[in-house]
Design a protein around this motif. Structure first.
Motif, mmCIF file in Angstrom:
data_model
loop_
_atom_site.group_PDB
_atom_site.id
_atom_site.type_symbol
_atom_site.label_atom_id
_atom_site.label_comp_id
_atom_site.label_asym_id
_atom_site.label_seq_id
_atom_site.Cartn_x
_atom_site.Cartn_y
_atom_site.Cartn_z
ATOM 1 N N GLU A 1 -13.029 -17.771 -22.577
ATOM 2 C CA GLU A 1 -12.671 -18.902 -23.429
ATOM 3 C C GLU A 1 -13.742 -19.984 -23.458
ATOM 4 O O GLU A 1 -13.781 -20.812 -24.369
ATOM 5 C CB GLU A 1 -11.339 -19.517 -22.964
ATOM 6 C CG GLU A 1 -10.118 -18.649 -23.214
ATOM 7 C CD GLU A 1 -10.034 -17.458 -22.259
ATOM 8 O OE1 GLU A 1 -10.659 -17.515 -21.164
ATOM 9 O OE2 GLU A 1 -9.368 -16.472 -22.614
ATOM 10 N N GLY B 1 -16.849 -19.552 -23.968
ATOM 11 C CA GLY B 1 -17.881 -19.226 -24.951
ATOM 12 C C GLY B 1 -18.987 -18.381 -24.371
ATOM 13 O O GLY B 1 -19.271 -18.418 -23.167
ATOM 14 N N ALA B 2 -19.626 -17.624 -25.252
ATOM 15 C CA ALA B 2 -20.657 -16.676 -24.826
ATOM 16 C C ALA B 2 -21.863 -17.370 -24.200
ATOM 17 O O ALA B 2 -22.418 -16.901 -23.203
ATOM 18 C CB ALA B 2 -21.092 -15.818 -26.005
ATOM 19 N N ASP C 1 -19.993 -10.422 -26.796
ATOM 20 C CA ASP C 1 -18.986 -11.393 -27.228
ATOM 21 C C ASP C 1 -19.600 -12.427 -28.167
ATOM 22 O O ASP C 1 -18.976 -12.841 -29.147
ATOM 23 C CB ASP C 1 -18.382 -12.102 -26.012
ATOM 24 C CG ASP C 1 -17.451 -11.196 -25.213
ATOM 25 O OD1 ASP C 1 -17.077 -10.126 -25.738
ATOM 26 O OD2 ASP C 1 -17.111 -11.551 -24.065
ATOM 27 N N GLY C 2 -20.835 -12.832 -27.842
ATOM 28 C CA GLY C 2 -21.517 -13.804 -28.693
ATOM 29 C C GLY C 2 -21.791 -13.259 -30.076
ATOM 30 O O GLY C 2 -21.679 -13.971 -31.080
ATOM 31 N N ALA D 1 -19.996 -10.836 -31.537
ATOM 32 C CA ALA D 1 -18.695 -10.639 -32.181
ATOM 33 C C ALA D 1 -18.115 -11.943 -32.722
ATOM 34 O O ALA D 1 -17.434 -11.947 -33.756
ATOM 35 C CB ALA D 1 -17.713 -10.000 -31.200
ATOM 36 N N THR D 2 -18.390 -13.050 -32.040
ATOM 37 C CA THR D 2 -17.842 -14.341 -32.466
ATOM 38 C C THR D 2 -18.780 -15.107 -33.396
ATOM 39 O O THR D 2 -18.464 -16.225 -33.807
ATOM 40 C CB THR D 2 -17.528 -15.219 -31.238
ATOM 41 O OG1 THR D 2 -18.717 -15.365 -30.435
ATOM 42 C CG2 THR D 2 -16.425 -14.592 -30.395
ATOM 43 N N VAL E 1 -21.725 -16.303 -32.668
ATOM 44 C CA VAL E 1 -22.578 -17.281 -31.978
ATOM 45 C C VAL E 1 -24.014 -16.775 -31.902
ATOM 46 O O VAL E 1 -24.972 -17.552 -32.028
ATOM 47 C CB VAL E 1 -22.033 -17.568 -30.565
ATOM 48 C CG1 VAL E 1 -22.964 -18.515 -29.803
ATOM 49 C CG2 VAL E 1 -20.634 -18.150 -30.648
#
Length: 200
Positions: free
Chosen positions: A78, A80-81, A139-140, A142-143, A145
């Motif tokens: 949660e 952030g990457a 994750d970065g 995918a989101t 970022v």
């Protein structure tokens, strides 16, 4: 097994880790380890029948501890990457500062492992450790970022290389702490150093 035997095992591993860090795997003999521990070579054989067995114990404990140390100190998803990248690098460098011999010997021994069983053990924990970093990068992406064309494998190797090379040149009495250096590396990685073109 007496209560003193686990203590002796740990003492042998600690001494071996320090000697491996100083002299490398090939440059460290069981005679050297036995002398440093203060036992005979035959007594050392009671705990570890050969250097390869001692090495496997050393690597298994050191690499697993590194993985668990970093994993337990990384921020949650949660956060952030980017913060997870900073957290990975900060925790890794804190482990380096607290367990210097373990870090250096683990790095040296990884590249010198010749036994396939031993190398598989090293790779198991090395891959688990690196996966923490790769997961944050994925994750970065995918989101949104990080750039969608980011090569996860190359990006993780770039950051890990900065960690592994630090022991070659870092000095504790230098201008920046190791954590500050890692933060600078991550910032340069995330932002780049190329000046954007000026719009006339």
């Amino acid at each position: 097994m007496t209560t003193r035997e686990p203590e002796r095992n740990n003492q042998i591993i600690d001494v071996a880790r320090r000697l491996f860090a100083r002299h490398g795997y090939r440059g460290t003999s069981l005679n050297m380890i036995a002398a440093e521990v203060g036992v005979s070579k035959s007594a050392l054989y009671h705990h570890f029948p050969d250097k390869e067995t001692l090495y496997r114990n050393l690597v298994a404990s050191g690499m697993q501890v590194l993985f668990e140390y970093v994993r337990d100190r990384m921020p949650s998803a949660e956060s952030g990457a980017a913060q997870r990248l900073y957290g990975f690098m900060r925790a890794s460098i804190q482990y380096y500062e607290q367990s210097h011999d373990s870090w250096v010997s683990g790095s040296q021994l990884f590249w010198s492992a010749e036994n396939e069983e031993t190398r598989a053990l090293v790779l198991k924990w090395r891959d688990a450790y690196e996966e923490l970093l790769k997961a944050a990068i994925r994750d970065g992406i995918a989101t949104g970022v990080f750039r969608p064309d980011t090569n996860v494998s190359l990006a993780s190797k770039f950051l890990l290389s900065s960690l592994n090379q630090l022991s070659r040149w870092y000095r504790p009495d230098g201008e920046k702490t190791a954590t500050e250096i890692m933060d600078s590396f991550v910032t340069m990685f995330l932002q780049g150093i190329e000046e954007p073109p000026k719009i006339s």
